[in-house]
Scaffold this active site. Sequence first.
Site, short mmCIF file in Angstrom:
data_model
loop_
_atom_site.label_atom_id
_atom_site.label_comp_id
_atom_site.label_asym_id
_atom_site.label_seq_id
_atom_site.Cartn_x
_atom_site.Cartn_y
_atom_site.Cartn_z
N ASP A 1 0.86 -1.19 0.00
CA ASP A 1 0.00 0.00 0.00
C ASP A 1 0.89 1.23 0.00
OD1 ASP A 1 -2.14 1.97 0.68
OD2 ASP A 1 -3.29 0.17 1.14
N ASP B 1 -10.93 0.28 -4.32
CA ASP B 1 -11.83 1.32 -4.84
C ASP B 1 -12.31 0.84 -6.21
OD1 ASP B 1 -12.96 3.57 -6.07
OD2 ASP B 1 -11.59 4.95 -5.07
#
Length: 223
Positions: free
Chosen positions: A76, A125
């Site tokens: 991430d 997302d």
Amino acid sequence: MGSKNKLKRFKENETFKNVIQPKRKAIEDGSLVLKGKWAEHFKNDNPIVLELGCGKGEYTVGLAKRNPDKNFIGIDIKGARFWRGAKTAIEENLDNVAFLRTQIELVDWMFAENEVSEIWITFPDPQIKYKRTKHRMTNQDFLEKYKKVLKPNGLMHLKTDSEFMHGYTLGLLHGLGLEVIYANHDVYKNEGSPEEVLKIQTFYENQYLQKGKAITYIQFRIH
């Protein structure tokens, strides 16, 4: 999260042996010495499993606890988020966990061909707007990147609350003639999902469940 908290977490990440934070230039110019040598980092030849967009690292840590015979790397760009997972892994002496702070689109720069056994994508997302298609983590360009680093017969997992992302990915996989091993549009209502899909829940997943949202899952291969 306040800026002071973020700075504190960034500083603490720098002291964690399980956190790797390469500069983008080091990845792109080939000086990231771990590419092709992740076995040296973990000091074993166990299979390597990635969680892309790992957030707080709940899935990375959860999978590592259940599978001590595999190595897990959460990736991430938001280090203040995965700080929690990194800290938990250290506190619980999980030597088969690492966190890598970088952009997902560089995954094929960070790992060598056939170096990865499995990839998990958890609650990405969905990038619903058409102009955001290039950012969807299961689009064709991303699938090509994953294919480069995955071993033959390597597994892909997508777990999401987004019906759109679930349907988009299934459609793309079928269109490309890729193997869908298992698909479920509501894992907690329909039987058959792997235990790891049901027994590990992220912070956001719990929020979605409280709102009555269905959680979907796809297991597939891209080789």
